[in-house]
Write a protein that holds these residues in place. Structure first.
Motif, PDB file in Angstrom:
ATOM      1  N   GLU A  97     -24.083  21.829  39.752  1.00  0.00           N
ATOM      2  CA  GLU A  97     -23.047  22.277  40.417  1.00  0.00           C
ATOM      3  C   GLU A  97     -22.430  23.386  38.809  1.00  0.00           C
ATOM      4  OE1 GLU A  97     -20.450  20.408  41.942  1.00  0.00           O
ATOM      5  OE2 GLU A  97     -22.012  19.850  43.925  1.00  0.00           O
ATOM      6  N   VAL A  98     -22.240  22.516  37.841  1.00  0.00           N
ATOM      7  CA  VAL A  98     -21.780  23.404  36.610  1.00  0.00           C
ATOM      8  C   VAL A  98     -22.389  24.012  35.426  1.00  0.00           C
ATOM      9  CG1 VAL A  98     -19.553  22.033  36.721  1.00  0.00           C
ATOM     10  CG2 VAL A  98     -21.388  20.774  35.206  1.00  0.00           C
ATOM     11  N   GLY A  99     -23.816  24.440  35.753  1.00  0.00           N
ATOM     12  CA  GLY A  99     -24.649  25.378  35.564  1.00  0.00           C
ATOM     13  C   GLY A  99     -25.598  24.023  34.188  1.00  0.00           C
ATOM     14  N   ILE A 100     -25.777  22.911  34.495  1.00  0.00           N
ATOM     15  CA  ILE A 100     -26.400  22.631  33.301  1.00  0.00           C
ATOM     16  C   ILE A 100     -27.772  22.290  33.586  1.00  0.00           C
ATOM     17  CG2 ILE A 100     -26.936  20.439  32.393  1.00  0.00           C
ATOM     18  CD1 ILE A 100     -24.479  19.843  32.455  1.00  0.00           C
ATOM     19  N   ASN A 101     -28.512  23.024  32.587  1.00  0.00           N
ATOM     20  CA  ASN A 101     -30.018  22.966  32.651  1.00  0.00           C
ATOM     21  C   ASN A 101     -31.053  21.698  32.605  1.00  0.00           C
ATOM     22  OD1 ASN A 101     -30.333  25.982  33.066  1.00  0.00           O
ATOM     23  ND2 ASN A 101     -30.068  25.930  30.954  1.00  0.00           N
ATOM     24  N   GLY A 102     -32.077  21.817  33.870  1.00  0.00           N
ATOM     25  CA  GLY A 102     -32.487  21.044  34.162  1.00  0.00           C
ATOM     26  C   GLY A 102     -32.043  19.473  34.047  1.00  0.00           C
ATOM     27  N   ALA A 103     -30.980  19.651  35.297  1.00  0.00           N
ATOM     28  CA  ALA A 103     -31.028  19.206  36.019  1.00  0.00           C
ATOM     29  C   ALA A 103     -31.190  18.264  37.344  1.00  0.00           C
ATOM     30  CB  ALA A 103     -29.922  19.431  36.808  1.00  0.00           C
ATOM     31  N   GLU A 104     -32.681  19.775  38.119  1.00  0.00           N
ATOM     32  CA  GLU A 104     -33.356  19.142  38.499  1.00  0.00           C
ATOM     33  C   GLU A 104     -34.109  18.304  38.746  1.00  0.00           C
ATOM     34  OE1 GLU A 104     -34.503  22.067  36.083  1.00  0.00           O
ATOM     35  OE2 GLU A 104     -33.177  22.643  37.692  1.00  0.00           O
ATOM     36  N   GLU A 105     -34.636  17.428  37.041  1.00  0.00           N
ATOM     37  CA  GLU A 105     -36.201  16.760  36.773  1.00  0.00           C
ATOM     38  C   GLU A 105     -35.298  15.585  36.938  1.00  0.00           C
ATOM     39  OE1 GLU A 105     -38.535  17.588  34.749  1.00  0.00           O
ATOM     40  OE2 GLU A 105     -38.429  19.228  35.389  1.00  0.00           O
ATOM     41  N   LEU A 106     -33.832  15.426  37.302  1.00  0.00           N
ATOM     42  CA  LEU A 106     -33.312  14.046  37.344  1.00  0.00           C
ATOM     43  C   LEU A 106     -34.018  13.177  39.377  1.00  0.00           C
ATOM     44  CD1 LEU A 106     -29.473  13.512  36.274  1.00  0.00           C
ATOM     45  CD2 LEU A 106     -31.740  13.214  35.291  1.00  0.00           C
ATOM     46  N   GLU A 107     -33.410  14.843  40.317  1.00  0.00           N
ATOM     47  CA  GLU A 107     -34.181  14.859  41.296  1.00  0.00           C
ATOM     48  C   GLU A 107     -35.652  14.490  41.664  1.00  0.00           C
ATOM     49  OE1 GLU A 107     -33.234  16.488  45.913  1.00  0.00           O
ATOM     50  OE2 GLU A 107     -32.679  17.803  44.226  1.00  0.00           O
ATOM     51  N   VAL A 108     -36.386  14.851  40.337  1.00  0.00           N
ATOM     52  CA  VAL A 108     -37.710  14.254  40.632  1.00  0.00           C
ATOM     53  C   VAL A 108     -37.948  12.637  40.221  1.00  0.00           C
ATOM     54  CG1 VAL A 108     -39.888  15.323  39.568  1.00  0.00           C
ATOM     55  CG2 VAL A 108     -38.651  16.259  39.847  1.00  0.00           C
ATOM     56  N   ALA A 109     -37.186  12.421  39.103  1.00  0.00           N
ATOM     57  CA  ALA A 109     -37.018  11.236  38.827  1.00  0.00           C
ATOM     58  C   ALA A 109     -36.986  10.510  40.409  1.00  0.00           C
ATOM     59  CB  ALA A 109     -36.220  11.118  37.238  1.00  0.00           C
ATOM     60  N   ALA A 110     -35.898  10.482  40.870  1.00  0.00           N
ATOM     61  CA  ALA A 110     -35.162   9.645  41.537  1.00  0.00           C
ATOM     62  C   ALA A 110     -36.182   9.883  42.774  1.00  0.00           C
ATOM     63  CB  ALA A 110     -34.185  10.277  42.171  1.00  0.00           C
ATOM     64  N   ARG A 111     -36.945  10.614  43.283  1.00  0.00           N
ATOM     65  CA  ARG A 111     -38.229  10.452  44.227  1.00  0.00           C
ATOM     66  C   ARG A 111     -39.252   9.479  43.271  1.00  0.00           C
ATOM     67  NH1 ARG A 111     -39.958  16.336  44.258  1.00  0.00           N
ATOM     68  NH2 ARG A 111     -37.577  16.556  44.152  1.00  0.00           N
TER      69      ARG A 111
END
Length: 101
Positions: A48-62
């Motif tokens: 939401e605040v535009g921090i790059n790489g955040a999507e990697e956390l969702e991959v890690a969660a999976r």
């Protein structure tokens, strides 16, 4: 020759739980399942605040959710290592987030 410590649930939680809890606005997770859930929340907040790489956390969660239900030690170890690779930039992302809030 350099050897690295094995990645375990405990090492992941010790390394990342406090920072992820800060972003998720929760108490630090003490289980893999709770940590994976917090990673999803943190992904949303960082995104939401535009921090790059955040999507990697969702991959890690999976990967962590899959590791939590793994049927063999080998499978669990592989999944924990994959999750750890996706968490390598947590320090930078959380630092950037802290600077914004």
């Amino acid at each position: 020759m350099t050897t690295t410590a094995p990645v375990t649930t405990e090492t992941i939680l010790a390394r990342y739980a406090d920072d992820i809890a800060f972003v998720a606005e929760e108490q630090p997770a003490t289980t893999l399942t709770a940590f994976a859930e917090q990673l999803v929340s943190a992904t949303e907040r960082l995104g939401e605040v535009g921090i790059n790489g955040a999507e990697e956390l969702e991959v890690a969660a999976r990967y962590l959710a899959d590791a939590d239900s793994a049927t063999t030690d080998n499978e669990r170890n592989v999944l924990l290592n994959r999750a750890a690779k996706n968490l390598t930039d947590v320090d930078d992302m959380v630092s950037e987030f802290r600077d914004m809030v």
